[in-house]
Enzyme design. Structure first.
Site, PDB file in Angstrom:
ATOM      1  N   HIS A   6      11.966  74.042  27.278  1.00 53.17           N
ATOM      2  CA  HIS A   6      12.888  72.911  27.100  1.00 53.17           C
ATOM      3  C   HIS A   6      12.210  71.681  26.511  1.00 53.17           C
ATOM      4  CE1 HIS A   6      15.901  74.687  30.251  1.00 53.17           C
ATOM      5  NE2 HIS A   6      15.913  75.323  29.102  1.00 53.17           N
ATOM      6  N   ASP A  26       7.981  67.711  32.034  1.00 52.38           N
ATOM      7  CA  ASP A  26       7.117  66.658  32.578  1.00 52.38           C
ATOM      8  C   ASP A  26       5.633  66.820  32.250  1.00 52.38           C
ATOM      9  OD1 ASP A  26       6.194  68.667  34.414  1.00 52.38           O
ATOM     10  OD2 ASP A  26       7.734  68.105  35.860  1.00 52.38           O
ATOM     11  N   SER A  81      17.880  75.481  39.696  1.00 44.90           N
ATOM     12  CA  SER A  81      19.263  75.709  40.124  1.00 44.90           C
ATOM     13  C   SER A  81      19.882  76.864  39.329  1.00 44.90           C
ATOM     14  CB  SER A  81      20.090  74.438  39.935  1.00 44.90           C
ATOM     15  OG  SER A  81      20.118  74.082  38.571  1.00 44.90           O
ATOM     16  N   ASN A  87      10.513  72.756  32.711  1.00 45.95           N
ATOM     17  CA  ASN A  87      10.160  71.355  32.927  1.00 45.95           C
ATOM     18  C   ASN A  87       9.627  70.709  31.660  1.00 45.95           C
ATOM     19  OD1 ASN A  87      10.959  71.796  35.472  1.00 45.95           O
ATOM     20  ND2 ASN A  87       8.917  71.881  36.360  1.00 45.95           N
ATOM     21  N   GLY A 139      11.992  76.814  42.136  1.00 44.84           N
ATOM     22  CA  GLY A 139      12.556  75.471  41.972  1.00 44.84           C
ATOM     23  C   GLY A 139      13.520  75.278  40.815  1.00 44.84           C
TER      24      GLY A 139
HETATM   25  P1  NAD Z   1      17.720  71.344  38.745  1.00 37.44           P
HETATM   26  O1  NAD Z   1      17.504  69.897  39.043  1.00 37.44           O
HETATM   27  O2  NAD Z   1      19.040  71.764  38.248  1.00 37.44           O
HETATM   28  O3  NAD Z   1      17.442  72.191  40.088  1.00 37.44           O
HETATM   29  C1  NAD Z   1      16.294  72.013  40.876  1.00 37.44           C
HETATM   30  C2  NAD Z   1      16.233  73.113  41.942  1.00 37.44           C
HETATM   31  O4  NAD Z   1      15.020  72.960  42.647  1.00 37.44           O
HETATM   32  C3  NAD Z   1      17.347  73.079  42.972  1.00 37.44           C
HETATM   33  O5  NAD Z   1      17.849  74.399  43.158  1.00 37.44           O
HETATM   34  C4  NAD Z   1      16.678  72.586  44.250  1.00 37.44           C
HETATM   35  O6  NAD Z   1      17.233  73.181  45.412  1.00 37.44           O
HETATM   36  C5  NAD Z   1      15.259  73.083  44.054  1.00 37.44           C
HETATM   37  N1  NAD Z   1      14.239  72.261  44.710  1.00 37.44           N
HETATM   38  C6  NAD Z   1      14.201  70.926  44.890  1.00 37.44           C
HETATM   39  N2  NAD Z   1      13.060  70.555  45.491  1.00 37.44           N
HETATM   40  C7  NAD Z   1      12.342  71.692  45.688  1.00 37.44           C
HETATM   41  C8  NAD Z   1      11.069  71.971  46.269  1.00 37.44           C
HETATM   42  N3  NAD Z   1      10.289  70.999  46.739  1.00 37.44           N
HETATM   43  N4  NAD Z   1      10.646  73.253  46.295  1.00 37.44           N
HETATM   44  C9  NAD Z   1      11.430  74.269  45.806  1.00 37.44           C
HETATM   45  N5  NAD Z   1      12.643  74.057  45.279  1.00 37.44           N
HETATM   46  C10 NAD Z   1      13.097  72.775  45.208  1.00 37.44           C
HETATM   47  O7  NAD Z   1      16.549  71.748  37.741  1.00 37.44           O
HETATM   48  P2  NAD Z   1      16.358  72.997  36.735  1.00 37.44           P
HETATM   49  O8  NAD Z   1      16.963  74.209  37.302  1.00 37.44           O
HETATM   50  O9  NAD Z   1      14.962  72.971  36.306  1.00 37.44           O
HETATM   51  O10 NAD Z   1      17.218  72.748  35.426  1.00 37.44           O
HETATM   52  C11 NAD Z   1      17.845  71.722  34.859  1.00 37.44           C
HETATM   53  C12 NAD Z   1      17.182  71.046  33.641  1.00 37.44           C
HETATM   54  O11 NAD Z   1      16.597  69.888  34.163  1.00 37.44           O
HETATM   55  C13 NAD Z   1      16.075  71.737  32.901  1.00 37.44           C
HETATM   56  O12 NAD Z   1      16.441  71.812  31.563  1.00 37.44           O
HETATM   57  C14 NAD Z   1      14.859  70.792  32.998  1.00 37.44           C
HETATM   58  O13 NAD Z   1      14.253  70.633  31.748  1.00 37.44           O
HETATM   59  C15 NAD Z   1      15.478  69.481  33.400  1.00 37.44           C
HETATM   60  N6  NAD Z   1      14.682  68.621  34.306  1.00 37.44           N
HETATM   61  C16 NAD Z   1      13.319  68.659  34.264  1.00 37.44           C
HETATM   62  C17 NAD Z   1      12.587  67.859  35.124  1.00 37.44           C
HETATM   63  C18 NAD Z   1      11.074  67.933  35.050  1.00 37.44           C
HETATM   64  O14 NAD Z   1      10.526  68.224  33.980  1.00 37.44           O
HETATM   65  N7  NAD Z   1      10.372  67.706  36.152  1.00 37.44           N
HETATM   66  C19 NAD Z   1      13.231  67.035  36.047  1.00 37.44           C
HETATM   67  C20 NAD Z   1      14.643  67.010  36.056  1.00 37.44           C
HETATM   68  C21 NAD Z   1      15.353  67.812  35.171  1.00 37.44           C
END
Ligand code: NAD
Length: 285
Positions: free
Chosen positions: A132, A117, A217, A115, A215
């Site tokens: 990241h 964030d 993918s 993350n 959490g």
């Molecule tokens: P992703 O969006 O690809 O996957 C999120 C996963 O979390 C999914 O498998 C989903 O089923 C699961 N999920 C959703 N809500 C949930 C909950 N309440 N409890 C448990 N599981 C839950 O995200 P990722 O795998 O982190 O990877 C993709 C890239 O996205 C990373 O490089 C990351 O840096 C970036 N990203 C980061 C943020 C952030 O910092 N919050 C937000 C969006 C994307």
């Protein structure tokens, strides 16, 4: 705080994790799903999309060095909007459960997060590797590996449809005319140690006796490398996710631990309590 009890399948996984000769160590790997309950969209939802001109882009296309080279102002606008969303979010019970677990495990704990964030930091996590980057920071490529906060002249609140402004672009540009970039790892870039703690994260996996994955993918490289280090060493895993992923498939196919399907905020606090209790029983701290 009193939490509900962890599901009963967790206990045998903890038995395996604590049965190591050396002191047990726990590595936790988090993804966007842990921040979903704080109101930050994951990449998988509709919110992940972004329109440039008349084209709808997926994050995998937009979060690239190539896209930044082609339309830097649009990429900056996308990141400023996402930074704005993150700036209004608070850590949730799942982030806080990891802070409590760290307080109880000390050096036997490490956190690797995808993350950007900053919510783990805001919650109080210390032994954390952001593999990241951080959406609140920027950097000039010519100054590698130095990073800077995004200047105060750039408004923190940025609506989704707010166009990029000359003022913000000027604040993001150095006195020599170089445009800064967001401090994140893009999909067409490589991990390193100076900015993204690659070796630290891999070492945490090499020394761990339990992996907890929350959490994600499971579509990015270093998390999958961590998974394969753990699998090769036959270290058990606890996977918490709303949907199936490569980690849950592995755990179920190889009986390598437990997959708890559901929300991080509902499942993680009790799992952390169970880990801490078993750890303290084993190590007497
Ligand atoms: P992703 O969006 O690809 O996957 C999120 C996963 O979390 C999914 O498998 C989903 O089923 C699961 N999920 C959703 N809500 C949930 C909950 N309440 N409890 C448990 N599981 C839950 O995200 P990722 O795998 O982190 O990877 C993709 C890239 O996205 C990373 O490089 C990351 O840096 C970036 N990203 C980061 C943020 C952030 O910092 N919050 C937000 C969006 C994307």
């Amino acid at each position: 705080m009193e939490h509900t009890k962890a599901p009963e399948q967790v206990a045998p996984v903890l038995e395996r994790a604590m049965a190591v000769q050396d002191s047990p160590r726990v590595i936790v790997l988090t993804g966007a799903g842990i921040s979903a309950e704080s109101g930050i969209p994951t990449f998988r939802g509709e919110e992940g999309y972004w329109t440039v001109g008349s084209t709808n882009y997926r994050p995998e296309t937009l979060a690239t060095r190539e896209a930044f080279g082609k339309f830097p102002d649009e990429i900056w606008r996308w990141y400023l909007y996402r930074r704005s969303v993150c700036s209004q979010a608070e850590p949730n019970v799942a982030h806080r459960a990891l802070v409590d677990l760290e307080a109880r495990l000390g050096d036997a704990f490490s956190l690797v997060t995808q993350n950007v964030d900053g919510l783990h930091r805001l919650a109080g996590s210390k032994r954390a590797f952001s593999i990241h980057g951080d959406i609140g920071l920027m950097r000039f490529e010519s100054e590698y590996p130095k990073v800077h906060p995004i200047p105060a002249e750039v408004p923190m609140i940025w609506e989704r449809d707010t166009p990029m402004t000359d003022l913000a672009m000027a604040a993001l540009t150095s006195s020599t005319g170089e445009l800064a970039r967001p401090h994140v790892l893009w999909f067409d870039e490589s991990y390193d140690d100076a900015l993204f703690h690659m070796t630290d994260a891999m070492n945490a996996a090499k020394n761990a006796s339990l992996l907890v994955v929350i959490g994600t993918s499971a579509n990015t490289t270093l998390p999958l490398i961590i998974g394969s280090i753990i699998a090769e060493r036959r270290v058990p895993m606890i996977v918490i996710n709303r949907d199936e992923n490569a980690f849950s498939d592995y755990v179920e196919e190889e009986s390598a631990g437990v997959f708890l399907k559901g929300k991080a905020g509902e499942l993680l606090p009790a799992v952390c309590d169970a880990i801490a209790a078993r750890f303290i029983e084993r190590c007497g701290v």
